[in-house]
Motif scaffolding. Sequence first.
Motif, PDB file in Angstrom:
ATOM      1  N   GLU A 126       3.344  -4.237 -10.353  1.00  0.00           N
ATOM      2  CA  GLU A 126       2.213  -5.130 -11.256  1.00  0.00           C
ATOM      3  C   GLU A 126       1.416  -4.135 -10.931  1.00  0.00           C
ATOM      4  O   GLU A 126       0.854  -4.154 -12.617  1.00  0.00           O
ATOM      5  CB  GLU A 126       2.997  -6.731 -10.808  1.00  0.00           C
ATOM      6  CG  GLU A 126       3.982  -7.317 -10.937  1.00  0.00           C
ATOM      7  CD  GLU A 126       3.897  -8.959 -10.789  1.00  0.00           C
ATOM      8  OE1 GLU A 126       4.577  -9.038 -10.997  1.00  0.00           O
ATOM      9  OE2 GLU A 126       3.021  -9.016  -9.860  1.00  0.00           O
ATOM     10  N   GLN A 127       0.610  -3.340 -10.351  1.00  0.00           N
ATOM     11  CA  GLN A 127      -0.186  -2.971 -10.350  1.00  0.00           C
ATOM     12  C   GLN A 127      -0.461  -2.001 -10.973  1.00  0.00           C
ATOM     13  O   GLN A 127      -1.470  -1.555 -11.641  1.00  0.00           O
ATOM     14  CB  GLN A 127      -0.571  -3.247  -9.068  1.00  0.00           C
ATOM     15  CG  GLN A 127      -2.551  -2.571  -8.608  1.00  0.00           C
ATOM     16  CD  GLN A 127      -3.229  -3.556  -9.540  1.00  0.00           C
ATOM     17  OE1 GLN A 127      -3.411  -4.556  -9.099  1.00  0.00           O
ATOM     18  NE2 GLN A 127      -4.135  -2.668 -10.190  1.00  0.00           N
ATOM     19  N   LEU A 128       1.120  -1.465 -10.111  1.00  0.00           N
ATOM     20  CA  LEU A 128       0.996   0.232 -11.362  1.00  0.00           C
ATOM     21  C   LEU A 128       0.821  -0.181 -12.523  1.00  0.00           C
ATOM     22  O   LEU A 128       0.837   0.726 -13.763  1.00  0.00           O
ATOM     23  CB  LEU A 128       1.707   0.785 -10.465  1.00  0.00           C
ATOM     24  CG  LEU A 128       2.039   1.534  -8.832  1.00  0.00           C
ATOM     25  CD1 LEU A 128       3.450   1.461  -8.738  1.00  0.00           C
ATOM     26  CD2 LEU A 128       1.203   2.493  -9.192  1.00  0.00           C
ATOM     27  N   GLN A 129       1.652  -0.915 -12.971  1.00  0.00           N
ATOM     28  CA  GLN A 129       1.651  -0.766 -14.738  1.00  0.00           C
ATOM     29  C   GLN A 129       0.472  -1.742 -15.268  1.00  0.00           C
ATOM     30  O   GLN A 129      -0.266  -0.471 -16.587  1.00  0.00           O
ATOM     31  CB  GLN A 129       2.692  -2.215 -14.871  1.00  0.00           C
ATOM     32  CG  GLN A 129       3.131  -2.276 -16.837  1.00  0.00           C
ATOM     33  CD  GLN A 129       4.350  -3.474 -16.598  1.00  0.00           C
ATOM     34  OE1 GLN A 129       3.903  -4.622 -16.357  1.00  0.00           O
ATOM     35  NE2 GLN A 129       4.824  -3.125 -18.093  1.00  0.00           N
ATOM     36  N   GLU A 176       1.666   7.784  -6.459  1.00  0.00           N
ATOM     37  CA  GLU A 176       0.825   8.724  -6.657  1.00  0.00           C
ATOM     38  C   GLU A 176       1.858  10.294  -6.274  1.00  0.00           C
ATOM     39  O   GLU A 176       2.394  11.043  -6.978  1.00  0.00           O
ATOM     40  CB  GLU A 176       0.106   8.692  -5.558  1.00  0.00           C
ATOM     41  CG  GLU A 176      -1.356   7.100  -6.752  1.00  0.00           C
ATOM     42  CD  GLU A 176      -1.301   8.159  -7.504  1.00  0.00           C
ATOM     43  OE1 GLU A 176      -1.472   9.264  -8.036  1.00  0.00           O
ATOM     44  OE2 GLU A 176      -2.222   7.249  -8.360  1.00  0.00           O
ATOM     45  N   GLU A 177       2.539   9.850  -5.205  1.00  0.00           N
ATOM     46  CA  GLU A 177       3.229  11.170  -5.132  1.00  0.00           C
ATOM     47  C   GLU A 177       4.198  11.851  -5.697  1.00  0.00           C
ATOM     48  O   GLU A 177       4.424  12.870  -6.117  1.00  0.00           O
ATOM     49  CB  GLU A 177       3.710  10.797  -3.376  1.00  0.00           C
ATOM     50  CG  GLU A 177       4.325  12.350  -3.000  1.00  0.00           C
ATOM     51  CD  GLU A 177       3.675  13.632  -2.475  1.00  0.00           C
ATOM     52  OE1 GLU A 177       3.795  14.690  -2.524  1.00  0.00           O
ATOM     53  OE2 GLU A 177       2.414  13.400  -2.756  1.00  0.00           O
ATOM     54  N   ASP A 234       1.288  -1.186  -0.375  1.00  0.00           N
ATOM     55  CA  ASP A 234       0.004   0.007   0.228  1.00  0.00           C
ATOM     56  C   ASP A 234       1.063   1.323   0.149  1.00  0.00           C
ATOM     57  O   ASP A 234       0.664   2.362  -0.359  1.00  0.00           O
ATOM     58  CB  ASP A 234      -1.340  -0.062   1.506  1.00  0.00           C
ATOM     59  CG  ASP A 234      -2.624  -1.516   1.113  1.00  0.00           C
ATOM     60  OD1 ASP A 234      -1.855  -2.207  -0.041  1.00  0.00           O
ATOM     61  OD2 ASP A 234      -2.502  -1.670   2.345  1.00  0.00           O
ATOM     62  N   SER A 235       2.250   0.914   0.841  1.00  0.00           N
ATOM     63  CA  SER A 235       2.752   2.880   0.436  1.00  0.00           C
ATOM     64  C   SER A 235       3.279   2.798  -0.541  1.00  0.00           C
ATOM     65  O   SER A 235       4.008   3.461  -0.651  1.00  0.00           O
ATOM     66  CB  SER A 235       3.762   2.023   1.907  1.00  0.00           C
ATOM     67  OG  SER A 235       4.396   1.461   1.807  1.00  0.00           O
ATOM     68  N   THR A 236       3.811   1.839  -1.348  1.00  0.00           N
ATOM     69  CA  THR A 236       4.192   1.779  -2.879  1.00  0.00           C
ATOM     70  C   THR A 236       3.525   2.326  -3.510  1.00  0.00           C
ATOM     71  O   THR A 236       3.753   3.581  -4.454  1.00  0.00           O
ATOM     72  CB  THR A 236       4.726   0.680  -3.049  1.00  0.00           C
ATOM     73  OG1 THR A 236       6.033  -0.065  -2.927  1.00  0.00           O
ATOM     74  CG2 THR A 236       5.411   0.421  -4.550  1.00  0.00           C
ATOM     75  N   LYS A 240       4.499  15.364  -7.747  1.00  0.00           N
ATOM     76  CA  LYS A 240       5.572  16.038  -8.166  1.00  0.00           C
ATOM     77  C   LYS A 240       5.959  16.003  -9.200  1.00  0.00           C
ATOM     78  O   LYS A 240       6.581  17.280  -9.876  1.00  0.00           O
ATOM     79  CB  LYS A 240       6.604  15.693  -7.410  1.00  0.00           C
ATOM     80  CG  LYS A 240       6.463  15.876  -5.742  1.00  0.00           C
ATOM     81  CD  LYS A 240       7.563  15.293  -4.797  1.00  0.00           C
ATOM     82  CE  LYS A 240       7.522  15.557  -3.475  1.00  0.00           C
ATOM     83  NZ  LYS A 240       8.213  14.736  -2.359  1.00  0.00           N
ATOM     84  N   LEU A 241       5.993  14.941  -9.774  1.00  0.00           N
ATOM     85  CA  LEU A 241       6.473  15.042 -11.755  1.00  0.00           C
ATOM     86  C   LEU A 241       5.661  15.633 -12.622  1.00  0.00           C
ATOM     87  O   LEU A 241       5.957  16.207 -13.617  1.00  0.00           O
ATOM     88  CB  LEU A 241       6.912  14.372 -12.385  1.00  0.00           C
ATOM     89  CG  LEU A 241       8.212  13.378 -11.792  1.00  0.00           C
ATOM     90  CD1 LEU A 241       8.214  11.712 -12.071  1.00  0.00           C
ATOM     91  CD2 LEU A 241       9.645  14.083 -11.964  1.00  0.00           C
ATOM     92  N   GLY A 242       4.676  16.449 -12.006  1.00  0.00           N
ATOM     93  CA  GLY A 242       3.409  16.869 -12.786  1.00  0.00           C
ATOM     94  C   GLY A 242       3.041  15.855 -14.297  1.00  0.00           C
ATOM     95  O   GLY A 242       2.660  16.109 -15.306  1.00  0.00           O
ATOM     96  N   LEU A 243       2.652  15.012 -14.028  1.00  0.00           N
ATOM     97  CA  LEU A 243       2.347  13.508 -14.600  1.00  0.00           C
ATOM     98  C   LEU A 243       1.235  12.599 -13.963  1.00  0.00           C
ATOM     99  O   LEU A 243       1.210  12.224 -13.539  1.00  0.00           O
ATOM    100  CB  LEU A 243       3.485  12.651 -15.345  1.00  0.00           C
ATOM    101  CG  LEU A 243       4.882  13.324 -15.893  1.00  0.00           C
ATOM    102  CD1 LEU A 243       6.448  12.246 -15.998  1.00  0.00           C
ATOM    103  CD2 LEU A 243       4.831  14.679 -17.364  1.00  0.00           C
ATOM    104  N   ASP A 244       1.247  12.030 -15.477  1.00  0.00           N
ATOM    105  CA  ASP A 244      -0.032  11.524 -15.304  1.00  0.00           C
ATOM    106  C   ASP A 244       0.269   9.373 -15.040  1.00  0.00           C
ATOM    107  O   ASP A 244      -0.205   8.676 -14.728  1.00  0.00           O
ATOM    108  CB  ASP A 244      -1.366  10.984 -15.997  1.00  0.00           C
ATOM    109  CG  ASP A 244      -1.096  11.060 -17.483  1.00  0.00           C
ATOM    110  OD1 ASP A 244       0.050  10.808 -18.243  1.00  0.00           O
ATOM    111  OD2 ASP A 244      -1.783  11.355 -18.804  1.00  0.00           O
TER     112      ASP A 244
END
Length: 275
Positions: free
Chosen positions: A125-128, A91-92, A84-86, A96-100
């Motif tokens: 894997e979930q983020l991908q 998202e943070e 969950d912390s990942t 900061k990068l200003g990207l989606d």
Amino acid sequence: MTVPTITLKSGIEMPQLGFGVFQVPDDETEAAVTAALQAGYRSIDTAAIYGNEAGVGAAIAKSGIPRDELFVTTKLWNSEQGHDSTLRAAEESLRKLGLDHVDLYLIHWPTPDRDRYVETWKAFEQLQKDGKTRAIGVSNFQPAHLERLFAESHVVPDVNQVELHPYLTQAPLRAFHAEHGIATEAWSPIAQGAVLDDPTIAAIAERLGRTTAQVVLRWHLQIGNVVIPKSVTPERIRQNIEVFDFELTAEDVLAIDALDRGHRTGPDPDTFNRA
């Protein structure tokens, strides 16, 4: 300047030479990245722990370069490992990068004593899957760490970014990567400058009329590495990308290979566990 690309295991094209911003203060990062983009770099490598993702994002936003022409990498810091912390840390970083999305997201260190890199990888894997990153990889992982990921997860890393330079050629690790289709990316590619006065490299540079840094970067490219030199000096930023109009001979490459002495400028991944 057109930088060649390599095709990652996931099918994504990654520039073989990029621009790193390790140890660049955030208030200097925008100018450095802007200079790099103007020089022709299209791959930018940062990390949450560098504290300069906002500077990278500002330079990208002001560049006018279409997003699909850029390749942006950032990294998850050790203290944020865990499923969950990942997800929250990703998202943070995007904020900061200003990207989606980023193009490559890396676990910065395995920190084996924490024993969270497998659950962290499952979050990757979930983020991908969710489109937050196009490719996923790791940094500073040893074969044993990678083999555990193979056994306990579903996706083989696209990239392993490791310390790699003529004094630490990492030949066994590179062979392991090649066996499993993992791209080798080199950080500290000139050993924080330690290799630039090496007589062997200096002699090659003199013969070719190049800087010693250019010779070392060309060596990285010819042995198949992705490489991310860092500088805040516009002239050096420009010189570091001017490495595609000459080649080292096979003898030059072997001579530089022979400089390996197992010398690390950074921590040992098997024992580094800082949060």
